[in-house]
Motif scaffolding. Structure first.
Motif, mmCIF file in Angstrom:
data_model
loop_
_atom_site.group_PDB
_atom_site.id
_atom_site.type_symbol
_atom_site.label_atom_id
_atom_site.label_comp_id
_atom_site.label_asym_id
_atom_site.label_seq_id
_atom_site.Cartn_x
_atom_site.Cartn_y
_atom_site.Cartn_z
ATOM 1 N N UNK A 89 -31.974 30.820 -33.189
ATOM 2 C CA UNK A 89 -30.777 31.582 -32.842
ATOM 3 C C UNK A 89 -31.198 32.784 -32.014
ATOM 4 N N UNK A 90 -30.529 33.000 -30.891
ATOM 5 C CA UNK A 90 -30.905 34.112 -30.003
ATOM 6 C C UNK A 90 -29.909 35.262 -30.106
ATOM 7 N N UNK A 109 -19.479 28.330 -29.945
ATOM 8 C CA UNK A 109 -20.050 27.705 -28.740
ATOM 9 C C UNK A 109 -21.296 26.843 -29.016
ATOM 10 N N UNK A 110 -22.319 27.378 -29.713
ATOM 11 C CA UNK A 110 -23.508 26.533 -29.937
ATOM 12 C C UNK A 110 -23.212 25.313 -30.826
ATOM 13 N N UNK A 113 -21.874 22.677 -28.624
ATOM 14 C CA UNK A 113 -22.987 22.072 -27.871
ATOM 15 C C UNK A 113 -23.695 21.015 -28.707
ATOM 16 N N UNK A 114 -23.540 21.113 -30.022
ATOM 17 C CA UNK A 114 -24.140 20.099 -30.914
ATOM 18 C C UNK A 114 -23.106 19.055 -31.307
ATOM 19 N N UNK A 115 -21.953 19.067 -30.662
ATOM 20 C CA UNK A 115 -20.881 18.080 -30.902
ATOM 21 C C UNK A 115 -20.453 18.031 -32.364
ATOM 22 N N UNK A 120 -15.946 21.037 -39.706
ATOM 23 C CA UNK A 120 -17.242 21.627 -40.059
ATOM 24 C C UNK A 120 -17.484 22.894 -39.232
ATOM 25 N N UNK A 121 -17.110 22.805 -37.952
ATOM 26 C CA UNK A 121 -17.302 23.946 -37.048
ATOM 27 C C UNK A 121 -16.502 25.158 -37.548
ATOM 28 N N UNK A 122 -15.220 24.945 -37.834
ATOM 29 C CA UNK A 122 -14.376 26.055 -38.294
ATOM 30 C C UNK A 122 -14.925 26.674 -39.566
#
Ligand code: ADP
Ligand code: MG
Length: 232
Positions: A89-90, A109-110, A113-115, A120-122
């Motif tokens: 993580x940057x 966003x990242x 990028x991992x689809x 799960x994202x939320x």
């Protein structure tokens, strides 16, 4: 001590106007797992170059980089890209948020990028924003947030990917002293509570106090390493 990253004789020479610049010169070091390590040194001492090498963004002139027991410096660009996406993580001095996206979208966003699927994202986005104390700011865009809040969004973005290591280049460089302290305290908590490794480039004395291990750079050389036994 188990190291997540090891470098051996790591060297990066830039050629500028026919002159060689030894930006990083034969640096051999270990980044210990689940600790906070700081790299300090004056401007131009090679800190950013070292971080770029360690994260596979730049290619060494000489030497080796081992990341999680894999040899990084000889990996394909694609493998390095995947390693960054999945393991690092940057956090940047200038936050690096996308201006048209709100806090929750930036954190996501990242994961996009991992689809990762939306549900799960939320849940990861909310969890990360909650963890940095920004549940009241999820729909704010960067210009509606203070510098400290923007950096907390950036930390949440790094955290949401559940990386093994967070790499931060001068994360307090654009913040006032007090706000800078809160960011360092947050990174410290990240190491203590989430078992994440933190690698922080800085010339902020506060970071040196909080870090478990401090590496000093001067003119591309690693000149000193100091363990702080009172932390962690
Ligand atoms: P720091 O992050 O400690 O300020 P850097 O790693 O950015 O230091 O730079 C180390 C040295 O390498 C400096 O002398 C800098 O001018 C030089 N340098 C950095 N990037 C480049 C580049 N792309 N081309 C030529 N010289 C560079
Ligand atoms: Mg730098």
């Amino acid at each position: 001590m188990t190291a997540i990253i090891q470098t051996k004789n790591l060297t990066r020479i830039y050629q500028l106007d026919g002159e060689d610049i030894n930006a990083v010169n034969a640096v051999t070091l270990d980044i210990p797992r689940e600790k906070m390590t700081a790299i300090v040194g004056r401007s131009g001492s090679g800190k950013t170059t070292l971080l770029n090498l360690i994260s596979g963004l730049d290619v060494p002139t000489n030497g080796e980089i081992w990341f999680d027991n894999d040899r990084l410096d000889t990996m394909s660009e694609q493998d390095k890209r995947l390693l960054r996406l999945n393991k690092i993580g940057f956090v940047f001095q200038s936050f690096g948020l996308l201006p048209l996206l709100d806090a929750s979208e930036n954190v996501g966003v990242p994961l996009r990028m991992r689809y990762m699927d939306q549900q799960e994202r939320n849940s990861r986005v909310n969890e990360a924003l909650d963890w940095v104390g920004l549940t009241q700011r999820v729909h704010h865009r960067p210009y509606e947030l203070s510098g400290g809040e923007q950096q907390r969004v950036a930390i949440a973005r790094a955290l949401a990917s559940r990386p093994q290591i967070i790499m931060a280049d001068e994360p307090t460089g654009q913040l006032d002293t007090h706000t800078g302290y809160t960011i360092i305290a947050l990174l410290r908590r990240l190491v203590n509570e989430q078992n994440i490794t933190a690698l922080i480039i800085t010339h902020d004395p506060k970071v040196m106090q909080e870090a478990d291990l401090v590496y000093h750079m001067s003119d591309g050389n690693l000149v000193e390493s100091v363990w702080n036994t009172s932390n962690g």
